[in-house]
Write an enzyme that holds these catalytic residues in place. Structure first.
Site, PDB file in Angstrom:
ATOM      1  N   GLU A  13       9.844 -56.620  11.048  1.00  0.00           N
ATOM      2  CA  GLU A  13      10.266 -55.219  11.040  1.00  0.00           C
ATOM      3  C   GLU A  13      11.686 -55.037  11.579  1.00  0.00           C
ATOM      4  O   GLU A  13      12.071 -53.941  11.986  1.00  0.00           O
ATOM      5  CB  GLU A  13       9.282 -54.377  11.861  1.00  0.00           C
ATOM      6  CG  GLU A  13       7.865 -54.386  11.320  1.00  0.00           C
ATOM      7  CD  GLU A  13       6.906 -53.651  12.228  1.00  0.00           C
ATOM      8  OE1 GLU A  13       6.850 -52.418  12.152  1.00  0.00           O
ATOM      9  OE2 GLU A  13       6.215 -54.317  13.024  1.00  0.00           O
ATOM     10  N   SER A 147       3.813 -52.145  10.085  1.00  0.00           N
ATOM     11  CA  SER A 147       4.443 -51.721   8.831  1.00  0.00           C
ATOM     12  C   SER A 147       3.753 -52.275   7.588  1.00  0.00           C
ATOM     13  O   SER A 147       4.387 -52.490   6.562  1.00  0.00           O
ATOM     14  CB  SER A 147       5.932 -52.107   8.812  1.00  0.00           C
ATOM     15  OG  SER A 147       6.624 -51.412   9.806  1.00  0.00           O
ATOM     16  N   TYR A 217       9.550 -46.733   4.348  1.00  0.00           N
ATOM     17  CA  TYR A 217      10.941 -46.794   4.783  1.00  0.00           C
ATOM     18  C   TYR A 217      11.990 -46.537   3.708  1.00  0.00           C
ATOM     19  O   TYR A 217      13.156 -46.333   4.037  1.00  0.00           O
ATOM     20  CB  TYR A 217      11.203 -48.149   5.454  1.00  0.00           C
ATOM     21  CG  TYR A 217      10.303 -48.359   6.641  1.00  0.00           C
ATOM     22  CD1 TYR A 217      10.359 -47.507   7.734  1.00  0.00           C
ATOM     23  CD2 TYR A 217       9.361 -49.381   6.665  1.00  0.00           C
ATOM     24  CE1 TYR A 217       9.522 -47.671   8.825  1.00  0.00           C
ATOM     25  CE2 TYR A 217       8.519 -49.553   7.745  1.00  0.00           C
ATOM     26  CZ  TYR A 217       8.606 -48.698   8.822  1.00  0.00           C
ATOM     27  OH  TYR A 217       7.781 -48.861   9.890  1.00  0.00           O
ATOM     28  N   ARG A 256       1.726 -42.992  18.220  1.00  0.00           N
ATOM     29  CA  ARG A 256       1.335 -42.338  16.970  1.00  0.00           C
ATOM     30  C   ARG A 256       0.057 -42.995  16.474  1.00  0.00           C
ATOM     31  O   ARG A 256      -0.031 -44.225  16.403  1.00  0.00           O
ATOM     32  CB  ARG A 256       2.435 -42.480  15.923  1.00  0.00           C
ATOM     33  CG  ARG A 256       2.382 -41.421  14.818  1.00  0.00           C
ATOM     34  CD  ARG A 256       3.224 -41.790  13.620  1.00  0.00           C
ATOM     35  NE  ARG A 256       2.607 -42.900  12.892  1.00  0.00           N
ATOM     36  CZ  ARG A 256       3.252 -43.997  12.505  1.00  0.00           C
ATOM     37  NH1 ARG A 256       4.529 -44.163  12.774  1.00  0.00           N
ATOM     38  NH2 ARG A 256       2.610 -44.954  11.856  1.00  0.00           N
ATOM     39  N   ASP A 258      -2.880 -43.499  13.619  1.00  0.00           N
ATOM     40  CA  ASP A 258      -3.098 -43.419  12.171  1.00  0.00           C
ATOM     41  C   ASP A 258      -4.581 -43.316  11.831  1.00  0.00           C
ATOM     42  O   ASP A 258      -5.413 -44.031  12.420  1.00  0.00           O
ATOM     43  CB  ASP A 258      -2.511 -44.649  11.481  1.00  0.00           C
ATOM     44  CG  ASP A 258      -1.004 -44.770  11.669  1.00  0.00           C
ATOM     45  OD1 ASP A 258      -0.374 -43.749  12.011  1.00  0.00           O
ATOM     46  OD2 ASP A 258      -0.463 -45.873  11.465  1.00  0.00           O
ATOM     47  N   GLU A 271      -5.249 -47.392  13.636  1.00  0.00           N
ATOM     48  CA  GLU A 271      -4.541 -48.075  14.719  1.00  0.00           C
ATOM     49  C   GLU A 271      -3.695 -47.092  15.518  1.00  0.00           C
ATOM     50  O   GLU A 271      -3.438 -45.965  15.083  1.00  0.00           O
ATOM     51  CB  GLU A 271      -3.648 -49.189  14.167  1.00  0.00           C
ATOM     52  CG  GLU A 271      -2.547 -48.710  13.251  1.00  0.00           C
ATOM     53  CD  GLU A 271      -1.696 -49.853  12.720  1.00  0.00           C
ATOM     54  OE1 GLU A 271      -1.387 -50.773  13.496  1.00  0.00           O
ATOM     55  OE2 GLU A 271      -1.317 -49.811  11.532  1.00  0.00           O
ATOM     56  N   ASN A 273       0.087 -46.858  17.265  1.00  0.00           N
ATOM     57  CA  ASN A 273       1.430 -47.434  17.290  1.00  0.00           C
ATOM     58  C   ASN A 273       2.112 -47.014  18.596  1.00  0.00           C
ATOM     59  O   ASN A 273       2.391 -45.831  18.793  1.00  0.00           O
ATOM     60  CB  ASN A 273       2.252 -46.914  16.106  1.00  0.00           C
ATOM     61  CG  ASN A 273       1.595 -47.205  14.776  1.00  0.00           C
ATOM     62  OD1 ASN A 273       1.776 -48.272  14.203  1.00  0.00           O
ATOM     63  ND2 ASN A 273       0.815 -46.260  14.275  1.00  0.00           N
ATOM     64  N   GLY A 277       8.026 -45.885  14.432  1.00  0.00           N
ATOM     65  CA  GLY A 277       9.369 -45.824  13.874  1.00  0.00           C
ATOM     66  C   GLY A 277      10.075 -44.522  14.209  1.00  0.00           C
ATOM     67  O   GLY A 277       9.471 -43.450  14.236  1.00  0.00           O
TER      68      GLY A 277
END
Length: 314
Positions: A13, A147, A217, A256, A258, A271, A273, A277
């Site tokens: 990443e 990612s 991205y 964050r 998900d 998951e 994070n 990002g």
């Protein structure tokens, strides 16, 4: 304040982290801080050892950034940093371990198994075990990677081996889990420890079959709907589950979380994070914008929260 920003790194990443780092650096400078940027890699540890700063802002993603290793080094150096500590970072990075914690505490997770892929001679046996344990379609991915790198949605048995090989390139352990069909959403969480709150829920509509690297991205790779068009009851549950997951892993300042909303309208947690990002197309800043926080203000808020949590510890 004197703030060092660690970004770049050596994980898959790296490119994302370079973009995240540039955004953070600019925001901090706009807020009047004195910034020391470090394009970090393990062979640049000397630069970290010599740091004389008030705070480190970690803009790294993946290995040696999101997994607790750099956090451990900063702890030993007694340099405060933005974000989660060693244990929370390591747990969130280990998808299998974090899923166990979530499941034991009443959060819905997809059925999954983890397999050791350090020995290629065991791939035949692993493939047979996967066929016995899972019905098509299912997901094969590295246990510790971000990612969606190395992830495959397996729809045909003949593709199992190639999916194992691809995931094994990124990690010594792979995670196999049921494919949950539904809507992809994510919930940013931030706040002083023990008083965290969820930001507006975001629905992600990828242009590709699923929310892969390009969808995340590349400009125009996905559409972010903020707030997500879900009913009030489900919105409340998503926010509560996100804060619960954040606190179960003992995350700090921000994260964050998900989810997939399955066909029964249940949130299935995927998951957490710990260093999501922060690029121009990232999700967290989109959600913050909805509550009136600009990108620069969001980054400054993380700095303020880090100071508050530090003061609480003292």
């Amino acid at each position: 304040m004197k703030i060092a920003v660690l970004y770049g790194g050596t994980s898959g990443e790296r490119e994302v982290s370079l973009s995240t780092g540039k955004g953070i650096i600019k925001a901090l400078e706009n807020k009047g801080h004195i910034v020391t940027p470090i394009d970090f890699s393990p062979d640049k540890i000397e630069e970290v050892l010599k740091l004389k700063v008030d705070l480190v802002f970690i803009g790294l993603h993946g290995r040696f950034g999101e997994d607790g290793k750099i956090q451990g080094l900063l702890d030993m150096l007694e340099i405060p940093y933005v974000g989660s500590g060693v244990l929370a970072s390591a747990l969130a990075m280990d998808k299998a371990k974090s899923k166990q914690i979530f499941s034991l505490n009443g959060l819905h997770t997809a059925k999954s198994e983890v397999y050791d892929v350090t020995d290629e001679t065991r791939f035949d046996r692993i493939e047979k075990e996967i066929k016995r344990a899972f019905k098509l379609p299912f997901v094969i991915k590295p246990n510790q990677e971000g990612s969606t790198l190395g992830l495959s949605i397996v729809k045909n048995e003949k593709d199992i081996r190639s999916a194992i090989v691809m995931a094994a390139k990124s990690d010594s352990m792979i995670l196999v889990e049921d494919y949950v069909k539904g809507r992809e959403v994510t919930v940013p969480v931030m706040g002083i420890k023990g008083e965290e709150q969820a930001l507006p829920v975001i629905e992600i509509i990828p242009k590709n079959d699923y929310y892969d690297f390009d969808s995340k991205y590349k400009p125009g790779g996905s559409e972010h709907i903020v707030p997500a068009k879900v009913d009030e009851k489900l919105t409340t549950q998503l926010k509560e589950d996100a804060v619960t997951a954040h606190q179960l892993l003992d995350c700090d300042v921000y994260s964050r979380v998900d989810f997939i909303i399955n066909e029964e309208n249940e949130p299935i947690i995927l998951e957490v994070n710990t260093l999501p990002g922060m690029t121009p197309t990232s999700l967290f800043p989109d959600s913050a914008q909805e509550i009136g926080l600009s990108y620069d203000d969001l980054i400054e808020k993380f700095v303020e929260l880090s100071q508050s949590n530090k003061e609480k510890k003292v």
